[in-house]
Write an enzyme that holds these catalytic residues in place. Sequence first.
Site, mmCIF file in Angstrom:
data_model
loop_
_atom_site.group_PDB
_atom_site.id
_atom_site.type_symbol
_atom_site.label_atom_id
_atom_site.label_comp_id
_atom_site.label_asym_id
_atom_site.label_seq_id
_atom_site.Cartn_x
_atom_site.Cartn_y
_atom_site.Cartn_z
ATOM 1 N N ASP A 189 -5.654 3.755 50.444
ATOM 2 C CA ASP A 189 -4.897 2.822 49.597
ATOM 3 C C ASP A 189 -3.891 1.819 49.807
ATOM 4 O OD1 ASP A 189 -6.913 4.547 47.994
ATOM 5 O OD2 ASP A 189 -5.473 5.444 46.722
ATOM 6 N N LYS A 193 -12.694 4.418 44.977
ATOM 7 C CA LYS A 193 -12.811 5.907 44.353
ATOM 8 C C LYS A 193 -11.920 5.657 42.803
ATOM 9 C CE LYS A 193 -8.576 6.944 46.772
ATOM 10 N NZ LYS A 193 -7.756 6.719 45.912
ATOM 11 N N CYS A 214 -2.488 10.719 46.976
ATOM 12 C CA CYS A 214 -3.737 10.227 47.798
ATOM 13 C C CYS A 214 -4.091 10.760 48.958
ATOM 14 C CB CYS A 214 -4.265 8.893 47.387
ATOM 15 S SG CYS A 214 -4.468 8.571 45.696
HETATM 16 C C1 VGL Z 1 -2.272 6.957 44.020
HETATM 17 C C2 VGL Z 1 -1.551 7.623 41.805
HETATM 18 C C3 VGL Z 1 -2.713 6.875 41.300
HETATM 19 C C4 VGL Z 1 -2.373 7.051 45.376
HETATM 20 C C5 VGL Z 1 -3.633 6.379 43.198
HETATM 21 O O1 VGL Z 1 -2.843 6.150 45.929
HETATM 22 O O2 VGL Z 1 -1.821 7.858 45.943
HETATM 23 N N1 VGL Z 1 -1.559 7.494 43.296
HETATM 24 N N2 VGL Z 1 -3.618 6.664 41.729
#
Ligand code: VGL
Length: 212
Positions: A17, A114, A159
């Site tokens: 991410d 995702k 994540c």
């Molecule tokens: C994430 C919160 C919501 C992350 C993704 O990548 O850690 N955190 N969506």
Amino acid sequence: MTTTLRPGEQDVLLVVDVQNDFCPGGNLPVPDGDRIVPLVNRLSAQFPHVVFTQDWHTPAHASFASTHHKQPFQTTPVAYGEQVLWPDHCVQGTPGAEFHRDLDVTRAEMIVRKGFRPGIDSYSAFYENDQRTTTGLAGYLRERGFRHVYLCGLAFDFCVKWSALDARREGFQATVIEDATRAIDLNDSLAAARQEMAAAGVGLVQSARLAA
Ligand code: VGL
Ligand code: ZN
């Protein structure tokens, strides 16, 4: 003396991410999230195999506070447990969902998206937050013959942590490259993440341990 790690054919780097919305200026900025980009690029050049994840939500996603007419960072009970409500982020097709512009994704062998089911969040690269709906990543990694998943990216305590725990659950070795991550640290989530990962046998290393 600590040994140098030399990534080989059974090792895969999972870059989690590294997207605009998780960087300063984005909708859910992780403090200094963008600072890891040069290091992540260096790591992805060092590993023979690299997989990326991309948080990829529908508009009005169930994990968004706005969907519930609530304030961000509150929690709400949902079918699969307590869900943290986040600011709208990483909406499919928006600039915030794109990888950081300086992130080198040329060596990506696979990009796992995702969180694209409107009603369920997915922190982990392996399972959505119900802990049953799979992304298919475990099967892919096994079929490729990987044994050890090294993780970096954003955010350490969400994540990255969930992905590392699920990697262990799926029978892989898992090691987080700590200096190539940054944390959100919501209600002590950073300390909790360290404990949970240690208890699950997730290794923690600094990038200097890896052979240049
Ligand atoms: C994430 C919160 C919501 C992350 C993704 O990548 O850690 N955190 N969506
Ligand atoms: Zn998300």
